[in-house]
Motif scaffolding. Structure first.
Motif, PDB file in Angstrom:
ATOM      1  N   ASN A  32       0.842  -1.199   0.000  1.00 26.93           N
ATOM      2  CA  ASN A  32       0.000   0.000   0.000  1.00 26.93           C
ATOM      3  C   ASN A  32       0.874   1.245   0.000  1.00 26.93           C
ATOM      4  O   ASN A  32       1.684   1.444   0.906  1.00 26.93           O
ATOM      5  N   ARG A  45      -9.339   2.522   0.684  1.00 24.36           N
ATOM      6  CA  ARG A  45      -8.477   1.952  -0.356  1.00 24.36           C
ATOM      7  C   ARG A  45      -7.873   0.624   0.066  1.00 24.36           C
ATOM      8  O   ARG A  45      -7.715  -0.269  -0.748  1.00 24.36           O
ATOM      9  N   VAL A  46      -7.508   0.515   1.361  1.00 24.42           N
ATOM     10  CA  VAL A  46      -6.892  -0.750   1.779  1.00 24.42           C
ATOM     11  C   VAL A  46      -7.935  -1.765   2.239  1.00 24.42           C
ATOM     12  O   VAL A  46      -7.659  -2.955   2.277  1.00 24.42           O
ATOM     13  N   ARG A  47      -9.141  -1.305   2.575  1.00 24.81           N
ATOM     14  CA  ARG A  47     -10.202  -2.215   3.021  1.00 24.81           C
ATOM     15  C   ARG A  47     -11.531  -1.790   2.397  1.00 24.81           C
ATOM     16  O   ARG A  47     -12.433  -1.288   3.091  1.00 24.81           O
ATOM     17  N   LEU A 103     -14.962  -2.446   4.122  1.00 28.45           N
ATOM     18  CA  LEU A 103     -15.455  -1.736   5.308  1.00 28.45           C
ATOM     19  C   LEU A 103     -16.397  -0.605   4.888  1.00 28.45           C
ATOM     20  O   LEU A 103     -16.276  -0.058   3.795  1.00 28.45           O
ATOM     21  N   VAL A 133      -2.157  -1.467  -3.568  1.00 31.42           N
ATOM     22  CA  VAL A 133      -2.849  -0.181  -3.668  1.00 31.42           C
ATOM     23  C   VAL A 133      -1.839   0.915  -3.989  1.00 31.42           C
ATOM     24  O   VAL A 133      -0.854   1.091  -3.268  1.00 31.42           O
TER      25      VAL A 133
END
Ligand SMILES: Cc1ncc(C[n+]2csc(CCOP(=O)(O)OP(=O)(O)O)c2C)c(N)n1
Ligand code: SF4
Lengths: 355, 245
Positions: free
Chosen positions: A23, B81-83, B86, A49
């Protein structure tokens, strides 16, 4: 995998991926934009990401949000951008989220220049933002070391739940050198369920988590700061790293220098050796925690008459050197900070003038 | 016996620090009801602003992050963006979102980040003691506009919903009010719609809520709702400004 020839900036990007960090949020700035340009291809290949934020301020909070949600995350920038991130870093340190910040330093103050510098030493090592806190700061002197430090940074950030900074001068980002990526690549992330705001279902818990930095009660804030202080003391006890070079000889002068600058110092030391003059060098690899005891020991060797801090900054590292030498030897500064690296010849002339 | 009115599960058993008659409490309740009805409490992350709602997390029973002043949309971006699984919302006042955090909200909306912003427009800085906000009405007195907001000097109030709706990126952008029951019903519908779009991974959503701050307006709670209805609703017109269809 054998050695590959890589530019420092790209190697740092690859090292993060191999450390299991997929990320990345960033805003372009010379001399480190190659990290983003590299990762914009590599991260999608790895299912990661990649996002270009609207400013370094925003990026620092994207990092905060992602880290607080339990992800391994990092960014890269250069001096003016790092100043903007310093607000977010203060919140991240207080909220105890692990994250990695890479600063490929350029000359300052203000816009300064785009050439290499080490002018952010004090900013990086003395807390960077408002409030009482520290980052763990590592300073690579080669592309290989930039890879190793980047990979070490993530587990360290998680061990301390604290921001970690890789502080490289512009040359570290720009130069091409052969690098060897370690065999065992992905370091497994630590279990963050005890504190991360990753959704109660994710951790199958009925207890919610809260990531915050506000403590209105003075005694609570005092306790919070004492707890943070204990972490920085633990770093000082466990994470100090430095290289001692030529210190088995009876040197008259001890140089303290880090990053690319220390490599030029080594060249000067080798040339002086041929002239029969021995010079010692301590190269801090961690700038916070600072290898103060090593500097003190090397400085107080019987043969040593004086200590000089050689930096691409106007007398910043020298403050820490003085702090640890404690007046036992004269400590002086030599350096430049316009984007040029002092040459071996300039260093040799300066050392000779000191004697 | 059937209980007709209970505390939503998403709302904590806790007295709030808000002033009597403050509409923050109403909005908290609406949010908690929507989160319960959609059954998303276990995968929701709220992001608190800096403003009177900085302690909002004390009143909810799901994960929360506390942002710096204005930066909640950047944090929400990081989380989402990372999850992406959620459910993420920011809760922001007008100083937080429309002044110091204007850059963050515009860019998050323009990227079409799939989170929801709850924007509390009470025409004033509440927490710091009633200074002028970007949304303060022309002529409205505050501690930093004691003669009333002079639009020659500081410009007209910012219409956030219209501003964000003007972006080309699709989104769900709506303004409702929480000042009287007939408005509150519509406000809840808007919040639910915004969260539903987020669940469907459709678009960014922003729900602007015309609110009151009796303490800093120097009015009683009842006078406040009348003042808002009479003075704010003609300028901050209610309705959907943009839908993803
Ligand atoms: C960087 C920074 N600048 C200023 C402040 C001081 N501050 C705290 S809350 C606030 C304004 C809050 O007003 P608003 O967003 O309208 O929310 P309300 O309190 O009305 O709900 C300000 C200026 C701060 N905390 N951080
Ligand atoms: S100061 Fe205003 S916004 Fe803040 S709690 Fe009181 S009434 Fe509500």
């Amino acid at each position: 995998m054998g050695k590959v020839l890589m530019k420092g900036n790209e190697a740092i990007g690859e090292a993060a991926i191999r450390a299991g960090c997929l990320n990345y949020f960033a805003y372009p700035i010379t001399p480190q934009s190659e990290v983003a340009e590299y990762l914009t291809h590599r991260l999608p290949e790895e299912g990661g990401v990649f996002l270009q934020g609207e400013s370094e301020v925003a990026v620092s909070y994207m990092i905060f949000g992602a880290a607080a949600a339990g992800a391994r995350v990092f960014t890269t920038s250069s001096s003016p951008g790092i100043s903007l991130m310093s607000e977010g870093i203060s919140y991240i340190a207080s909220a105890q989220c692990p994250a990695v910040f890479v600063n490929i330093m350029r000359g300052g103050p203000g816009l300064g220049g785009i050439l290499p510098s080490q002018a952010d030493y004090l900013q990086a090592t003395k807390g960077i933002g408002h409030g009482d806190f520290r980052m763990l700061v590592m300073a690579p002197a080669s592309v290989q070391e930039a890879v190793e430090m980047t990979m070490a940074a993530f587990p360290l950030a998680e061990k301390y739940r604290n921001p970690v900074m890789i502080l490289g001068d512009g040359l570290i980002g720009q130069m091409m050198e052969p690098v060897d990526f370690p065999e065992h690549l992905k370091t497994p992330p630590s279990n963050k369920n005890a504190w991360a705001t990753n959704g109660m279902d994710t951790r199958q818990s009925e207890a919610r988590n809260l990531v915050k930095s506000l403590y209105l009660d003075p005694e609570q804030l005092n306790q919070h700061n004492l707890m943070l202080k204990a972490k920085y003391e633990q770093m000082e006890a466990e994470e100090v790293k430095a290289e001692a070079y030529n210190v088995d000889k009876d040197y008259k002068i001890l140089i303290v220098s880090y990053g690319t600058m220390s490599r030029v110092c080594k060249t000067a030391i080798m040339q002086l050796k041929q002239e029969g003059l021995e010079i010692g060098l301590i190269r801090p690899q961690t700038l916070f925690p600072f290898p103060g005891e090593m500097v003190l020991q090397a400085a107080t060797k019987d043969s040593c008459q004086a200590v000089v801090s050689i930096e691409m900054s106007m007398g910043q590292l020298v403050e820490d050197v003085e702090r640890y030498v404690k007046g036992q030897r004269p400590v002086s500064w030599f350096g430049k900070c316009g984007g040029e690296v002092p040459t071996p010849e300039e260093i040799i002339d300066h050392i000779k003038a000191m004697l | 016996m059937v209980k007709l009115f209970t505390k939503p599960e998403a709302l904590a058993e806790q007295d709030t620090h808000y002033c009597p008659g403050c509409t923050h409490g109403v909005i908290h309740r609406l949010l908690a009801e929507v989160i319960d009805e959609l059954g998303i409490r276990g995968r929701t992350v709220g992001i608190a602003p800096v403003g009177c709602a900085v302690l909002a997390y004390n009143y909810f029973t799901f994960d929360f992050q506390e942002a710096a002043h204005g930066r909640a949309p950047a944090m929400a971006t990081g989380v989402k963006r990372v999850r992406p699984d959620l459910m993420v919302f920011t809760y922001q006042g007008d100083g937080d979102l429309a002044s110091i955090g204007m850059g963050e909200i515009i860019h998050a909306a323009n990227r079409g980040e799939k989170f929801t912003s709850i924007f509390v427009n009470n025409a004033v800085y509440g927490m710091t003691g009633g200074q002028m906000a970007p949304t303060t009405m022309p002529g409205q007195r505050t501690t930093t506009s004691p003669m009333g907001r002079n639009v020659e000097d500081v410009g007209m109030p910012v219409k956030v919903a219209e501003l964000i709706a003007a972006l080309t990126t699709p989104g769900y952008i709506v303004r409702q009010a929480v000042i009287k029951p007939k408005y509150i019903v519509k406000a809840k519908k808007a919040i639910k719609k915004a969260f539903t779009y987020q669940m469907e991974n459709r678009c960014f959503s922003l729900v602007e809520l015309v609110s009151t701050c009796p303490t800093n307006w120097g009015l009683t709670p009842l006078e406040s709702v009348d003042w808002a209805e009479e003075n704010m609703l003609s300028y901050y017109q209610l309705g959907e400004y943009k839908t993803p269809e």
